[in-house]
Design a protein around this motif. Structure first.
Motif, PDB file in Angstrom:
ATOM      1  N   VAL A 164     -50.922  -3.450  -8.883  1.00 45.93           N
ATOM      2  CA  VAL A 164     -50.494  -4.848  -8.806  1.00 45.93           C
ATOM      3  C   VAL A 164     -49.697  -5.072  -7.522  1.00 45.93           C
ATOM      4  O   VAL A 164     -49.909  -6.061  -6.806  1.00 45.93           O
ATOM      5  N   ARG A 165     -48.796  -4.153  -7.210  1.00 47.01           N
ATOM      6  CA  ARG A 165     -48.001  -4.280  -5.986  1.00 47.01           C
ATOM      7  C   ARG A 165     -48.903  -4.298  -4.747  1.00 47.01           C
ATOM      8  O   ARG A 165     -48.698  -5.080  -3.822  1.00 47.01           O
ATOM      9  N   GLY A 166     -49.911  -3.420  -4.744  1.00 54.31           N
ATOM     10  CA  GLY A 166     -50.819  -3.363  -3.607  1.00 54.31           C
ATOM     11  C   GLY A 166     -51.622  -4.636  -3.441  1.00 54.31           C
ATOM     12  O   GLY A 166     -51.826  -5.118  -2.322  1.00 54.31           O
ATOM     13  N   LEU A 167     -52.094  -5.194  -4.550  1.00 58.00           N
ATOM     14  CA  LEU A 167     -52.859  -6.442  -4.472  1.00 58.00           C
ATOM     15  C   LEU A 167     -51.986  -7.609  -4.026  1.00 58.00           C
ATOM     16  O   LEU A 167     -52.429  -8.470  -3.256  1.00 58.00           O
ATOM     17  N   LEU A 168     -50.752  -7.643  -4.501  1.00 56.51           N
ATOM     18  CA  LEU A 168     -49.849  -8.708  -4.071  1.00 56.51           C
ATOM     19  C   LEU A 168     -49.534  -8.601  -2.585  1.00 56.51           C
ATOM     20  O   LEU A 168     -49.409  -9.610  -1.889  1.00 56.51           O
ATOM     21  N   LYS A 169     -49.417  -7.378  -2.108  1.00 56.18           N
ATOM     22  CA  LYS A 169     -49.099  -7.158  -0.697  1.00 56.18           C
ATOM     23  C   LYS A 169     -50.204  -7.698   0.212  1.00 56.18           C
ATOM     24  O   LYS A 169     -49.939  -8.225   1.293  1.00 56.18           O
ATOM     25  N   ILE A 170     -51.462  -7.585  -0.241  1.00 51.95           N
ATOM     26  CA  ILE A 170     -52.587  -8.118   0.536  1.00 51.95           C
ATOM     27  C   ILE A 170     -52.432  -9.621   0.745  1.00 51.95           C
ATOM     28  O   ILE A 170     -52.757 -10.152   1.810  1.00 51.95           O
ATOM     29  N   PHE A 171     -51.907 -10.307  -0.251  1.00 54.87           N
ATOM     30  CA  PHE A 171     -51.752 -11.758  -0.182  1.00 54.87           C
ATOM     31  C   PHE A 171     -50.381 -12.174   0.359  1.00 54.87           C
ATOM     32  O   PHE A 171     -49.991 -13.333   0.271  1.00 54.87           O
ATOM     33  N   GLY A 172     -49.635 -11.218   0.886  1.00 49.88           N
ATOM     34  CA  GLY A 172     -48.347 -11.533   1.507  1.00 49.88           C
ATOM     35  C   GLY A 172     -47.200 -11.681   0.529  1.00 49.88           C
ATOM     36  O   GLY A 172     -46.140 -12.177   0.898  1.00 49.88           O
TER      37      GLY A 172
ATOM     38  N   ILE B 173     -48.377 -15.166  -9.417  1.00 49.67           N
ATOM     39  CA  ILE B 173     -49.838 -15.278  -9.394  1.00 49.67           C
ATOM     40  C   ILE B 173     -50.347 -16.533 -10.097  1.00 49.67           C
ATOM     41  O   ILE B 173     -51.534 -16.825 -10.040  1.00 49.67           O
ATOM     42  N   ALA B 174     -49.455 -17.264 -10.729  1.00 48.60           N
ATOM     43  CA  ALA B 174     -49.882 -18.453 -11.484  1.00 48.60           C
ATOM     44  C   ALA B 174     -50.465 -19.533 -10.571  1.00 48.60           C
ATOM     45  O   ALA B 174     -51.351 -20.280 -10.980  1.00 48.60           O
TER      46      ALA B 174
ATOM     47  N   ASP C 149     -52.334 -19.203  -7.859  1.00 46.93           N
ATOM     48  CA  ASP C 149     -53.664 -18.878  -7.350  1.00 46.93           C
ATOM     49  C   ASP C 149     -54.565 -18.479  -8.518  1.00 46.93           C
ATOM     50  O   ASP C 149     -54.322 -17.477  -9.189  1.00 46.93           O
ATOM     51  N   GLU C 150     -55.628 -19.256  -8.750  1.00 47.20           N
ATOM     52  CA  GLU C 150     -56.498 -19.031  -9.905  1.00 47.20           C
ATOM     53  C   GLU C 150     -57.264 -17.703  -9.812  1.00 47.20           C
ATOM     54  O   GLU C 150     -57.349 -16.962 -10.788  1.00 47.20           O
ATOM     55  N   VAL C 151     -57.812 -17.406  -8.650  1.00 43.79           N
ATOM     56  CA  VAL C 151     -58.582 -16.167  -8.475  1.00 43.79           C
ATOM     57  C   VAL C 151     -57.676 -14.952  -8.612  1.00 43.79           C
ATOM     58  O   VAL C 151     -58.021 -13.967  -9.270  1.00 43.79           O
ATOM     59  N   LEU C 152     -56.509 -15.028  -8.004  1.00 44.90           N
ATOM     60  CA  LEU C 152     -55.550 -13.925  -8.087  1.00 44.90           C
ATOM     61  C   LEU C 152     -55.096 -13.694  -9.523  1.00 44.90           C
ATOM     62  O   LEU C 152     -54.993 -12.551  -9.976  1.00 44.90           O
ATOM     63  N   SER C 153     -54.870 -14.777 -10.254  1.00 45.87           N
ATOM     64  CA  SER C 153     -54.436 -14.617 -11.649  1.00 45.87           C
ATOM     65  C   SER C 153     -55.561 -14.048 -12.514  1.00 45.87           C
ATOM     66  O   SER C 153     -55.311 -13.237 -13.407  1.00 45.87           O
ATOM     67  N   GLN C 154     -56.814 -14.448 -12.243  1.00 52.26           N
ATOM     68  CA  GLN C 154     -57.935 -13.879 -13.002  1.00 52.26           C
ATOM     69  C   GLN C 154     -58.083 -12.388 -12.725  1.00 52.26           C
ATOM     70  O   GLN C 154     -58.469 -11.622 -13.599  1.00 52.26           O
TER      71      GLN C 154
END
Length: 104
Positions: free
Chosen positions: A56-64, A84-85, A87-92
């Motif tokens: 989760v931390r790594g994916l969040l880091k990609i999006f800044g 993540i709420a 961004d719809e794609v990020l939350s999915q």
């Protein structure tokens, strides 16, 4: 012994017992095996929880989006879900990871 058979094996074991050429072996109790199994399963679940949090931390880091270095176990979800709420794609993508982390 030329032929390895059960009869010859039994003779060899009997000879070893007669001569005293063996050492007793400690055998763990059933309770010790039960405790070891519980500890092993707990360690595996803890490692999976850490792996999911790192993913989760790594994916969040990609999006800044960066999380603090130390987040308490109980507040990780409360910190990530509002991020993540929006961004719809990020939350999915991340909600199943968070749900799996909570289940472990």
């Amino acid at each position: 012994m030329r032929n390895k058979t059960d009869k010859n094996d039994a003779r060899g074991i009997a000879q070893i017992l007669r001569t005293g050429w063996f050492s007793p072996v400690h055998m763990k109790s059933r309770e010790a095996h039960d405790i070891r199994a519980l500890l092993s399963c707990r360690k595996a679940l803890l490692n999976k929880t850490i792996d999911l949090a790192n993913e989760v931390r790594g994916l969040l880091k990609i999006f800044g989006l960066r999380l603090p270095k130390t987040v308490q176990h109980g507040s990780f979800d409360d910190l990530v879900r509002p991020l993540i709420a929006a961004d719809e794609v990020l939350s999915q993508a991340m909600l199943p990871l968070l749900d799996a982390r909570v289940a472990t």
